[in-house]
Scaffold this motif. Structure first.
Motif, PDB file in Angstrom:
ATOM      1  N   PRO A  76       0.808  -1.220   0.000  1.00 42.92           N
ATOM      2  CA  PRO A  76       0.000   0.000   0.000  1.00 42.92           C
ATOM      3  C   PRO A  76       0.848   1.279   0.000  1.00 42.92           C
ATOM      4  O   PRO A  76       0.407   2.315  -0.487  1.00 42.92           O
ATOM      5  N   ASP A  77       2.084   1.203   0.531  1.00 36.92           N
ATOM      6  CA  ASP A  77       2.913   2.395   0.664  1.00 36.92           C
ATOM      7  C   ASP A  77       4.070   2.500  -0.321  1.00 36.92           C
ATOM      8  O   ASP A  77       4.653   3.574  -0.467  1.00 36.92           O
ATOM      9  N   ALA A  78       4.456   1.385  -0.976  1.00 33.54           N
ATOM     10  CA  ALA A  78       5.673   1.420  -1.792  1.00 33.54           C
ATOM     11  C   ALA A  78       5.725   0.276  -2.797  1.00 33.54           C
ATOM     12  O   ALA A  78       4.941  -0.672  -2.725  1.00 33.54           O
ATOM     13  N   HIS A  79       6.664   0.407  -3.719  1.00 38.77           N
ATOM     14  CA  HIS A  79       7.056  -0.675  -4.622  1.00 38.77           C
ATOM     15  C   HIS A  79       8.387  -1.186  -4.088  1.00 38.77           C
ATOM     16  O   HIS A  79       9.310  -0.401  -3.853  1.00 38.77           O
ATOM     17  N   VAL A  80       8.493  -2.498  -3.885  1.00 39.79           N
ATOM     18  CA  VAL A  80       9.701  -3.081  -3.309  1.00 39.79           C
ATOM     19  C   VAL A  80      10.286  -4.073  -4.311  1.00 39.79           C
ATOM     20  O   VAL A  80       9.604  -5.000  -4.749  1.00 39.79           O
ATOM     21  N   PHE A  81      11.545  -3.853  -4.674  1.00 37.45           N
ATOM     22  CA  PHE A  81      12.265  -4.726  -5.600  1.00 37.45           C
ATOM     23  C   PHE A  81      13.322  -5.470  -4.807  1.00 37.45           C
ATOM     24  O   PHE A  81      14.048  -4.865  -4.011  1.00 37.45           O
ATOM     25  N   ARG A  82      13.435  -6.774  -5.028  1.00 32.52           N
ATOM     26  CA  ARG A  82      14.490  -7.579  -4.396  1.00 32.52           C
ATOM     27  C   ARG A  82      15.214  -8.331  -5.505  1.00 32.52           C
ATOM     28  O   ARG A  82      14.598  -9.090  -6.252  1.00 32.52           O
ATOM     29  N   ALA A  83      16.527  -8.121  -5.578  1.00 37.73           N
ATOM     30  CA  ALA A  83      17.353  -8.753  -6.604  1.00 37.73           C
ATOM     31  C   ALA A  83      18.366  -9.676  -5.947  1.00 37.73           C
ATOM     32  O   ALA A  83      19.061  -9.270  -5.018  1.00 37.73           O
ATOM     33  N   ASP A  84      18.441 -10.914  -6.420  1.00 32.16           N
ATOM     34  CA  ASP A  84      19.454 -11.846  -5.941  1.00 32.16           C
ATOM     35  C   ASP A  84      20.766 -11.534  -6.625  1.00 32.16           C
ATOM     36  O   ASP A  84      20.876 -11.641  -7.855  1.00 32.16           O
ATOM     37  N   LEU A  85      21.764 -11.136  -5.840  1.00 31.62           N
ATOM     38  CA  LEU A  85      23.074 -10.781  -6.369  1.00 31.62           C
ATOM     39  C   LEU A  85      24.183 -11.507  -5.614  1.00 31.62           C
ATOM     40  O   LEU A  85      25.070 -10.884  -5.032  1.00 31.62           O
ATOM     41  N   PRO A  86      24.172 -12.850  -5.601  1.00 26.11           N
ATOM     42  CA  PRO A  86      25.217 -13.557  -4.861  1.00 26.11           C
ATOM     43  C   PRO A  86      26.587 -13.288  -5.477  1.00 26.11           C
ATOM     44  O   PRO A  86      26.744 -13.284  -6.694  1.00 26.11           O
ATOM     45  N   GLY A  87      27.548 -13.036  -4.626  1.00 24.18           N
ATOM     46  CA  GLY A  87      28.911 -12.795  -5.094  1.00 24.18           C
ATOM     47  C   GLY A  87      29.174 -11.392  -5.594  1.00 24.18           C
ATOM     48  O   GLY A  87      30.280 -11.086  -6.002  1.00 24.18           O
TER      49      GLY A  87
END
Length: 148
Positions: A49-60
């Motif tokens: 409701p308050d934001a757009h949340v992006f999560r990116a897997d960046l191992p290493g």
């Protein structure tokens, strides 16, 4: 039933990378023509409701090797580079399966995104980008006198 999108960005129509890879005749070009070295980076996009949340897997990927930018027109760009580990003197690689090189993902943000308040953090190889939304304006209601 929930819709879960998986697969690379070439086949994801919500990613700008999908549209950038098509020529005017609608033919999709190979990834190698877009970026000479590309690491497949998986990104989840959740709207709250308050934001757009992006999560990116960046191992290493080191924190200073990742970049988050907002381009004109409300485009969020997540990019960076995963360094290739070199073999030392007297050493030779027998198998290399982990990818290395540059990556770039672009997402067009919807209207109402607060582009001046974007925040990013990185923990345990996961980059989290939060783009707050503007507060929903409540409609003002005023009475209109009826004549006659």
């Amino acid at each position: 039933m929930s819709l879960v999108r998986s697969g690379g960005n070439v086949f994801d129509p919500l990613s700008l990378d999908f549209w950038a890879s098509a020529d005017p005749l609608g033919v999709v070009r190979p990834l190698a023509e877009q970026c000479p070295v590309l690491t497949n980076v998986r990104v989840d996009w959740k709207e709250t409701p308050d934001a757009h949340v992006f999560r990116a897997d960046l191992p290493g990927v080191k924190k200073d090797a990742a970049r988050v930018e907002v381009e004109d027109g409300g485009v969020l760009v997540i990019s960076g580079e995963r360094a290739r580990e070199e073999a030392g003197e007297g050493e030779a690689w027998r198998l290399v399966e982990r990818s290395s090189g540059g990556f770039r993902r672009r997402f067009r943000l919807p209207r109402g995104a607060r582009l001046d308040q974007v925040r990013a953090s990185m923990e345990d190889g996961v980059l989290t980008v939060t783009v707050p939304k503007e507060e929903a304006k409540k409609p003002q209601v005023r009475a209109v006198e009826i004549s006659g």
